[in-house]
Design an enzyme around this catalytic site. Structure first.
Site, short mmCIF file in Angstrom:
data_model
loop_
_atom_site.label_atom_id
_atom_site.label_comp_id
_atom_site.label_asym_id
_atom_site.label_seq_id
_atom_site.Cartn_x
_atom_site.Cartn_y
_atom_site.Cartn_z
CB CYS A 119 -0.96 -0.01 1.17
SG CYS A 119 -2.02 -1.45 1.15
CG HIS A 252 -3.06 3.34 1.78
ND1 HIS A 252 -3.68 2.92 0.63
CD2 HIS A 252 -3.09 2.29 2.65
CE1 HIS A 252 -4.05 1.67 0.79
NE2 HIS A 252 -3.72 1.27 2.00
CG ASN A 282 -6.54 -0.95 1.52
OD1 ASN A 282 -5.89 -0.58 0.55
ND2 ASN A 282 -5.97 -1.32 2.66
#
Ligand code: ACO
Length: 325
Positions: A119, A252, A282
């Site tokens: 990520c 993020h 996500n």
């Protein structure tokens, strides 16, 4: 003096939108119990997009890239560097970046490679490409974050399968005399590899070990809130900016609670944070460029504003970049 500057942005979500309720119903069919209330309260996620089984990461990357190229108004043949941040590449090799170069019809023998920092991948990609442009080695780069995390989700594990989605975002970073990327900071601590991993690997023609994502959510949560504030301050200090000078925070998009906590710790009002986790879930390395593109296209992010990007993810990795848009 040469800087790297954002010329254009683009993004793409596969059309298969799945709400929490739809996912809850699908999981119930296999005896896995969850609810819209639990997912919203713990994560802020309301829906995510899943790609069809025959759609690969490079397919999502292609459309996001075409949109960024169009927004930048450049000839694709002028792109001399392609970097794709992904942890769900089409193949073990060649890289998704090479496949994307071919799909875009770019025939100039520029460089192409993938970055794997989960990520934090997009933050790693921006920092890496900025260095390659500042050093004079490359002039026009396509920087992509693209993922099909649905492929590595264990739909029998409710603690992870409700969190992730598929998508892609892209930017064109180009050599410029005007400041663009002002500063970056990158970090990793491999001793935490086990708390967030997909530990399978190809061996003897089969996948040895688990090909599913595994996560100790609470351990990730604790590390994330701690390092995100530090790395943001580090990048801002390098850029000679204070947190008040940040016009937009693009974290993020993993969990609204982690994002809001970082925003609060930096002393920024929540309205200055771009939020897409509610609609995208996500999307790992794709989440930052997806959010950036959204806020550029809806007119929130304007030329000359200071944008702070920051990511945290498996590895353990974390990083931030400050960009004068
Ligand atoms: N539906 C219903 N109940 C659930 C679900 C679900 N989907 N998942 C877990 N639960 C239950 C658990 O079993 C537990 O039940 P118990 O108390 O009876 O044991 C209870 O909910 C609480 O579970 P916790 O794990 O304590 O919940 P928490 O509040 O920590 O939230 C979460 C879990 C959302 C995963 C949180 O820890 C988190 O967001 N962590 C960070 C994750 C993250 O950011 N990951 C991405 C990093 S980026 C990358 O590199 C991929």
């Amino acid at each position: 003096k040469v800087y790297s500057r954002v010329l254009g942005t683009g993004s793409y979500l596969p059309p298969g939108r799945v709400t929490n309720q739809q996912l809850t119903d699908r999981l119930a069919e296999r005896g896995v119990e969850t609810s819209d209330e639990w997912i919203v309260a713990r994560t802020g996620i309301r829906a995510r997009h899943f790609a069809e089984p025959d759609v690969a990461t490079s397919d999502l990357a292609l459309i996001a890239s075409q949109r960024a190229i169009e927004a930048a108004g450049i000839d694709p043949q002028s792109i001399d560097l392609i970097v794709v941040a992904t942890s769900t590449p089409d193949f073990v090799f060649p890289s998704t970046a090479c496949l994307l170069q071919d799909k875009l019809g770019i025939k100039n023998n520029g460089a192409a490679f993938d970055i794997q920092a989960v990520c934090s991948g997009f933050a790693y990609a921006v920092a890496t490409v900025d260095s390659l442009i500042r050093s004079g080695q490359h002039r026009t780069a396509l920087v992509v974050g693209a993922e099909t995390f649905s492929r590595i989700l264990d739909f029998n594990d409710r603690t992870t399968c409700v969190l992730f989605g598929d998508g892609a975002g892209a930017i064109i970073l180009s050599a410029s005399e005007e400041p663009g990327v002002l500063a970056s900071a990158l970090h990793a601590d491999g001793s935490h590899a086990g708390i967030l991993c997909t530990p399978g690997h190809v061996n003897g023609g089969v996948v040895a070990g688990s090909a599913f994502l595994h996560m100790d959510g609470q351990a990730v949560f604790k590390l994330a809130v701690n390092v995100l504030e530090k790395v943001a301050i580090e990048a801002l200090t390098k850029a000679d900016l204070s947190p008040e000078q940040v016009d937009w925070l693009i974290p993020h998009q993993a969990n609204i609670r982690i994002m809001s906590s970082t925003c609060r710790k930096l002393g920024l009002p929540q309205e200055r944070m771009v939020v897409t986790v509610d609609e995208h879930g996500n999307t790992s390395a794709a989440s930052i460029p997806l959010a950036l593109d959204l806020a550029v296209r809806d007119g929130r992010i304007k030329r000359g504003q200071n944008v702070l990007l920051e990511g945290v993810g498996g590895g353990f990795t974390w990083g931030a970049s400050v960009i004068r848009y």
